[in-house]
Scaffold this motif. Structure first.
Motif, PDB file in Angstrom:
ATOM      1  N   ARG A 193      -5.483   4.980   1.077  1.00 36.09           N
ATOM      2  CA  ARG A 193      -4.387   4.058   0.777  1.00 36.09           C
ATOM      3  C   ARG A 193      -4.622   3.519  -0.621  1.00 36.09           C
ATOM      4  NH1 ARG A 193      -4.676  -0.774   4.398  1.00 36.09           N
ATOM      5  NH2 ARG A 193      -6.869  -0.397   4.137  1.00 36.09           N
ATOM      6  N   TYR A 208       0.822  -1.211   0.000  1.00 38.24           N
ATOM      7  CA  TYR A 208       0.000   0.000   0.000  1.00 38.24           C
ATOM      8  C   TYR A 208       0.855   1.258   0.000  1.00 38.24           C
ATOM      9  CZ  TYR A 208       0.906   0.350   5.021  1.00 38.24           C
ATOM     10  OH  TYR A 208       1.514   0.461   6.243  1.00 38.24           O
ATOM     11  N   LEU A 216       0.336   5.279   1.171  1.00 41.43           N
ATOM     12  CA  LEU A 216      -0.522   6.240   1.874  1.00 41.43           C
ATOM     13  C   LEU A 216      -0.418   7.598   1.201  1.00 41.43           C
ATOM     14  CD1 LEU A 216       0.240   5.511   5.636  1.00 41.43           C
ATOM     15  CD2 LEU A 216      -1.910   5.117   4.435  1.00 41.43           C
TER      16      LEU A 216
END
Length: 96
Positions: free
Chosen positions: A68, A59, A61
């Motif tokens: 995400r 992921y 951010l």
């Protein structure tokens, strides 16, 4: 640089979020779009530098927005499977 593909469900996540921002502020929607594009570029440049969220997915951010970008590496390609809001059920995307 890896090829990045956005699955249709992730595209829906993104479009829904962009529309929500645009209804409130075109400037904020443009900022969200730019941040998303920046994220995809960074993911394409070095996908393995981002943390894992399970055995297959990683992921990214977003800095300014509570999202995400969930993706997986498939050979030389990157597949974005979700643009997940931080307050949404955290694993809604796992069947993608």
């Amino acid at each position: 640089m890896a090829n990045v593909t956005i699955c249709s469900a992730a595209e829906d996540d993104y479009t829904e979020s962009l529309k929500w921002y645009a209804e409130r502020s075109i400037e904020t929607a443009n900022d969200f779009d730019a941040e998303f594009d920046r994220a995809l570029s960074q993911i394409a440049d070095a996908p393995e530098r981002f943390p894992k969220c399970d055995s297959r997915h990683r992921y990214f951010l977003l800095r300014r927005f509570p999202f995400r970008i969930i993706f997986r590496i498939e050979g030389a390609d990157i597949v974005v499977v979700a643009v997940a809001h931080g307050s949404r059920s955290p694993d809604y995307w796992t069947d993608r």
